[in-house]
Design a protein around this motif. Structure first.
Motif, PDB file in Angstrom:
ATOM      1  N   ASN A 150       1.563   7.299  -0.132  1.00 52.74           N
ATOM      2  CA  ASN A 150       2.260   8.440  -0.717  1.00 52.74           C
ATOM      3  C   ASN A 150       1.320   9.392  -1.444  1.00 52.74           C
ATOM      4  N   ALA A 151       0.238   8.863  -2.007  1.00 49.87           N
ATOM      5  CA  ALA A 151      -0.635   9.682  -2.850  1.00 49.87           C
ATOM      6  C   ALA A 151      -1.827  10.278  -2.115  1.00 49.87           C
ATOM      7  N   LEU A 152      -2.330   9.624  -1.089  1.00 48.38           N
ATOM      8  CA  LEU A 152      -3.608  10.018  -0.502  1.00 48.38           C
ATOM      9  C   LEU A 152      -3.499  10.939   0.702  1.00 48.38           C
ATOM     10  N   SER A 153      -2.358  10.972   1.343  1.00 48.58           N
ATOM     11  CA  SER A 153      -2.229  11.728   2.590  1.00 48.58           C
ATOM     12  C   SER A 153      -2.040  13.214   2.324  1.00 48.58           C
ATOM     13  N   ASP A 154      -2.743  14.019   3.107  1.00 48.20           N
ATOM     14  CA  ASP A 154      -2.560  15.472   3.063  1.00 48.20           C
ATOM     15  C   ASP A 154      -3.022  16.031   4.392  1.00 48.20           C
ATOM     16  N   GLU A 155      -3.342  17.311   4.437  1.00 44.04           N
ATOM     17  CA  GLU A 155      -3.727  17.923   5.710  1.00 44.04           C
ATOM     18  C   GLU A 155      -5.076  17.429   6.215  1.00 44.04           C
ATOM     19  N   GLU A 156      -5.876  16.786   5.358  1.00 41.21           N
ATOM     20  CA  GLU A 156      -7.195  16.297   5.772  1.00 41.21           C
ATOM     21  C   GLU A 156      -7.255  14.782   5.945  1.00 41.21           C
ATOM     22  N   VAL A 157      -6.366  14.073   5.305  1.00 41.19           N
ATOM     23  CA  VAL A 157      -6.400  12.610   5.317  1.00 41.19           C
ATOM     24  C   VAL A 157      -5.076  12.046   5.834  1.00 41.19           C
ATOM     25  N   CYS A 158      -5.172  11.158   6.803  1.00 42.37           N
ATOM     26  CA  CYS A 158      -4.014  10.404   7.281  1.00 42.37           C
ATOM     27  C   CYS A 158      -4.208   8.955   6.845  1.00 42.37           C
ATOM     28  N   ALA A 159      -3.242   8.417   6.110  1.00 44.91           N
ATOM     29  CA  ALA A 159      -3.344   7.048   5.594  1.00 44.91           C
ATOM     30  C   ALA A 159      -2.429   6.123   6.386  1.00 44.91           C
ATOM     31  N   TRP A 160      -2.947   4.964   6.710  1.00 46.62           N
ATOM     32  CA  TRP A 160      -2.231   3.963   7.498  1.00 46.62           C
ATOM     33  C   TRP A 160      -2.262   2.622   6.767  1.00 46.62           C
ATOM     34  N   SER A 161      -1.244   1.805   6.992  1.00 44.33           N
ATOM     35  CA  SER A 161      -1.297   0.397   6.603  1.00 44.33           C
ATOM     36  C   SER A 161      -0.663  -0.399   7.728  1.00 44.33           C
ATOM     37  N   MET A 162      -1.179  -1.586   7.971  1.00 45.85           N
ATOM     38  CA  MET A 162      -0.705  -2.403   9.098  1.00 45.85           C
ATOM     39  C   MET A 162      -0.504  -3.842   8.666  1.00 45.85           C
ATOM     40  N   ASP A 163       0.485  -4.486   9.271  1.00 45.21           N
ATOM     41  CA  ASP A 163       0.728  -5.912   9.026  1.00 45.21           C
ATOM     42  C   ASP A 163      -0.037  -6.726  10.048  1.00 45.21           C
ATOM     43  N   ILE A 164      -0.879  -7.663   9.589  1.00 46.20           N
ATOM     44  CA  ILE A 164      -1.563  -8.546  10.520  1.00 46.20           C
ATOM     45  C   ILE A 164      -0.562  -9.568  11.063  1.00 46.20           C
ATOM     46  N   CYS A 165      -0.864 -10.144  12.207  1.00 55.04           N
ATOM     47  CA  CYS A 165       0.041 -11.080  12.872  1.00 55.04           C
ATOM     48  C   CYS A 165       0.354 -12.275  11.966  1.00 55.04           C
ATOM     49  N   GLY A 166       1.638 -12.623  11.917  1.00 56.08           N
ATOM     50  CA  GLY A 166       2.079 -13.740  11.095  1.00 56.08           C
ATOM     51  C   GLY A 166       2.280 -13.379   9.642  1.00 56.08           C
ATOM     52  N   TYR A 183       0.803  -1.226   0.000  1.00 54.64           N
ATOM     53  CA  TYR A 183       0.000   0.000   0.000  1.00 54.64           C
ATOM     54  C   TYR A 183       0.834   1.273   0.000  1.00 54.64           C
ATOM     55  N   ARG A 184       2.116   1.175  -0.280  1.00 56.14           N
ATOM     56  CA  ARG A 184       2.944   2.381  -0.246  1.00 56.14           C
ATOM     57  C   ARG A 184       2.538   3.381  -1.322  1.00 56.14           C
ATOM     58  N   LYS A 185       1.988   2.878  -2.411  1.00 55.77           N
ATOM     59  CA  LYS A 185       1.530   3.780  -3.476  1.00 55.77           C
ATOM     60  C   LYS A 185       0.276   4.534  -3.049  1.00 55.77           C
ATOM     61  N   GLN A 186      -0.464   3.996  -2.093  1.00 53.96           N
ATOM     62  CA  GLN A 186      -1.623   4.700  -1.560  1.00 53.96           C
ATOM     63  C   GLN A 186      -1.202   5.712  -0.493  1.00 53.96           C
ATOM     64  N   CYS A 209      -5.191  -7.383  -7.508  1.00 47.68           N
ATOM     65  CA  CYS A 209      -4.583  -6.409  -6.592  1.00 47.68           C
ATOM     66  C   CYS A 209      -4.532  -5.033  -7.253  1.00 47.68           C
ATOM     67  N   PRO A 210      -5.669  -4.390  -7.462  1.00 47.64           N
ATOM     68  CA  PRO A 210      -5.681  -3.118  -8.177  1.00 47.64           C
ATOM     69  C   PRO A 210      -4.896  -2.030  -7.471  1.00 47.64           C
ATOM     70  N   ASN A 211      -4.797  -2.107  -6.147  1.00 50.85           N
ATOM     71  CA  ASN A 211      -4.059  -1.107  -5.388  1.00 50.85           C
ATOM     72  C   ASN A 211      -2.588  -1.063  -5.778  1.00 50.85           C
ATOM     73  N   ASP A 212      -2.022  -2.201  -6.190  1.00 47.78           N
ATOM     74  CA  ASP A 212      -0.623  -2.238  -6.593  1.00 47.78           C
ATOM     75  C   ASP A 212      -0.458  -2.187  -8.101  1.00 47.78           C
ATOM     76  N   GLU A 213      -1.378  -2.836  -8.817  1.00 55.41           N
ATOM     77  CA  GLU A 213      -1.257  -2.900 -10.275  1.00 55.41           C
ATOM     78  C   GLU A 213      -1.694  -1.609 -10.959  1.00 55.41           C
ATOM     79  N   THR A 214      -2.771  -1.032 -10.485  1.00 61.71           N
ATOM     80  CA  THR A 214      -3.296   0.205 -11.081  1.00 61.71           C
ATOM     81  C   THR A 214      -3.518   1.255  -9.984  1.00 61.71           C
ATOM     82  N   PRO A 215      -2.455   1.657  -9.317  1.00 62.09           N
ATOM     83  CA  PRO A 215      -2.604   2.536  -8.146  1.00 62.09           C
ATOM     84  C   PRO A 215      -3.175   3.912  -8.454  1.00 62.09           C
ATOM     85  N   GLU A 216      -2.843   4.470  -9.620  1.00 57.46           N
ATOM     86  CA  GLU A 216      -3.345   5.812  -9.929  1.00 57.46           C
ATOM     87  C   GLU A 216      -4.871   5.817 -10.011  1.00 57.46           C
ATOM     88  N   ALA A 217      -5.438   4.789 -10.617  1.00 54.55           N
ATOM     89  CA  ALA A 217      -6.898   4.699 -10.719  1.00 54.55           C
ATOM     90  C   ALA A 217      -7.525   4.459  -9.347  1.00 54.55           C
TER      91      ALA A 217
END
Length: 430
Positions: A130-146, A125-128, A365-373
Motif C-alpha cells: 500500500n505504501a511503496l507502489s507508485d508510477e515508478e515502483v510495482c510491489a509484489w508479494s507471493m505465497d510460497i508453496c504450502g 506485506y500489505r503495509k508495504q 518482523c519489522p515489516n509488520d511491526e514497524t512498517p513506516e520505518a
C-alpha cells in the motif's frame, strides 16, 4: 516459525522412528510430471533471459489460448479506486499459487518482490504494498508453496512435492520470470529487487546467488541464516509416513493454536500492541487446509539447500555486489531475539558494501511491526539505487526516527562483549 522449534521437532521425530557462464540442470526424479528445464546464468547487466526458461508450471487462465496469462482480480477488501491491490493466481508444480501486487506493471521501472517468513504469507506485506507502489515502483508479494494460499490440488500432488528451500527457490525464479517480467513491457530494462523477512530473506539470498540474470538487488529484513538441519532426507521422516503424521498431530494442533501463535508473536515483537487479532487469524487460516500437516512435516524434515551453503550464498552475493551491478541492503529490527544483530554484523563483514540499517525498538518482523520505518528505508534504497536520486540527498532526507522508531545506519562494528567475541573469532580464528 523458528529454528528452535525446527530442531526440537526434528529430534523428536528421529528418536521416535529409531530406525563467465554456467549451466544448471533441473530434473524431476519422481512421478510429478514436472517439465525439466535448463537455465543459463548470464553475466550481470545482460538482457533478461526469460525465453529459455521452460517452466515447471504455467499461469492459470480462463482462456484456453496458447498465450495464457495470469488471472488477476481486485482484492475483495479493496474499494476499486486507482492504485488498488490486485490478487492473482498461477500454477507451479501442480500447486495453485497466490500473489498480490500493487502498481503499474507496464510502466514501473522497479519491481520489488516481498518474500515472507515461515507461517505467514502475502498478508504480512500489505503495509508495504500500500505504501511503496507508485508510477515508478510495482510491489509484489507471493505465497510460497504450502504456505498462505498456495496449495496443491490433490493428495497425489502433495506426495509428489517436497516443501524445501530448493523447491521454493525454483518457485520464486519461476514467478519472477513468468509472472513479473512477462507482465512488463520492457523486461530487459526494468530492475528486480527481492526483499525477504526471516526465511524469505534466506530465500532471497538463495535465488539471487543462483539466478543472477533476474535479480538486480536484495533487501534483507532479519533474514535467518539457518534453515534445514539435514544433509539429505531421512528415509522414515516423510509426510507419506502415516505413523509420522499421527505422531505429529498433537504437536501440530498445539503449534497452530491461537494461544501458541500469540505466544510466539509475543516473543518476537518488541511492541506487543502491534500484534493484531487479524494477524493471528491470518496465520491460523492456512493451517486448516487438508494438506497443511503434511506440508508442515515436509518443511521441517527437508534437507538443506542443495546447490549452495549459506556461506557460499554470501560469497556469491559479495562477488556480485563488488561488481557494482548488484545492490545489497539490510534492514534489521534490533530487538529480534532470534536473528540477533550479531547475524547482521556477520553478513555485513562478508558483504562490506552492503547498506545496513537497524531499527529500534523493532523485533523479528519489522515489516509488520514497524512498517513506516521499513517503508521509508526501502523507498530510499530504491531511489538511491535505480531511480536517479543521489546518495547524499537520499541519506539526508531519510529521517532518523519515525513514530518513535529510530533508523540508524550502522557499519557492523561490534558493540557489546558477545559481538566482540564473535568478531574476534570471525577475524582471527576462522
Amino acid at each position: 516459525m523458528l529454528a528452535e522449534t525446527h530442531h526440537r521437532l526434528l529430534s523428536s521425530l528421529h528418536a521416535s522412528t529409531t530406525t563467465s557462464t554456467r549451466r544448471t540442470r533441473f530434473q524431476s526424479s519422481n512421478k510429478s510430471g514436472f517439465v525439466s528445464f535448463t537455465a543459463r546464468r548470464v553475466r550481470f547487466g545482460t538482457k533478461r533471459n526469460t525465453s529459455r526458461f521452460r517452466a515447471w508450471g504455467k499461469p492459470i487462465s480462463s482462456s484456453t489460448t496458447k498465450d495464457e496469462t495470469t488471472t488477476e482480480t481486485l482484492r475483495k477488501d479493496d474499494d476499486g479506486e486507482k492504485g488498488a491491490v490486485f490478487q492473482g493466481v498461477y500454477e507451479f508444480a501442480k500447486h495453485r499459487c497466490y500473489y498480490e501486487r500493487k502498481g503499474d506493471v507496464k510502466a514501473a521501472k522497479v519491481h520489488v518482490i516481498f518474500l515472507h517468513g515461515f507461517g505467514v504469507g502475502t498478508f504480512h506485506y500489505r503495509k508495504q504494498l500500500n505504501a511503496l507502489s507508485d508510477e515508478e515502483v510495482c510491489a509484489w508479494s507471493m505465497d510460497i508453496c504450502g504456505q498462505g494460499k498456495s496449495w496443491p490440488r490433490s493428495g497425489e500432488d502433495v506426495r509428489d512435492f517436497e516443501y524445501s528451500m530448493d523447491s521454493w527457490r525454483d518457485q520464486v525464479e519461476y514467478f519472477v520470470r513468468e509472472v513479473v517480467l512477462k507482465s512488463s513491457t520492457e523486461e530487459a530494462k526494468v530492475k528486480v529487487v527481492l526483499a525477504g523477512n526471516s526465511l524469505g530473506g534466506k530465500l532471497a539470498l538463495y535465488v539471487a546467488a543462483t539466478s543472477e540474470d533476474i535479480t538486480d538487488g536484495i533487501i534483507l529484513l532479519n533474514a535467518t541464516p539457518f534453515w534445514g538441519f539435514l544433509e539429505k532426507r531421512v528415509r522414515f521422516l516423510t509426510k507419506e509416513n502415516e505413523f509420522i503424521v499421527k505422531l505429529t498431530q498433537p504437536y501440530w494442533d498445539n503449534f497452530r493454536s491461537k494461544e501458541n501463535v500469540r505466544r510466539l508473536l509475543t516473543l518476537v515483537y518488541a511492541d506487543k500492541t502491534k500484534i493484531e487479532e487479524s494477524l493471528i487469524e491470518n496465520i491460523i487460516e492456512p493451517t486448516e487446509n487438508e494438506f497443511a500437516i503434511r506440508a508442515f512435516i515436509s518443511t521441517f524434515t527437508s534437507p538443506k539447500a542443495s546447490r549452495l551453503s549459506y556461506d557460499e550464498m554470501l560469497e556469491t552475493i559479495r562477488d556480485r555486489n563488488e561488481s557494482m551491478f548488484f545492490k545489497v541492503a539490510l534492514c534489521y529490527g534490533r530487538e529480534d531475539p532470534w536473528v540477533v544483530p550479531l547475524w547482521g554484523q556477520r553478513l555485513k563483514r562478508v558483504i562490506k558494501n552492503a547498506t545496513y540499517y537497524e531499527l529500534s525498538p523493532s523485533g523479528h518482523c519489522p515489516n509488520d511491526e514497524t512498517p513506516e520505518a521499513v517503508n521509508a528505508v526501502v523507498r530510499s534504497l530504491l531511489d538511491e539505487w535505480f531511480l536517479n536520486t543521489t546518495t547524499t540527498s537520499v541519506r539526508r532526507t531519510l529521517p532518523k526516527q519515525i513514530d518513535g522508531v529510530s533508523i540508524e545506519l550502522v557499519d557492523g562494528s561490534p558493540r557489546n562483549v558477545f559481538e566482540k567475541v564473535d568478531y574476534w573469532k570471525d577475524t582471527f580464528v576462522s
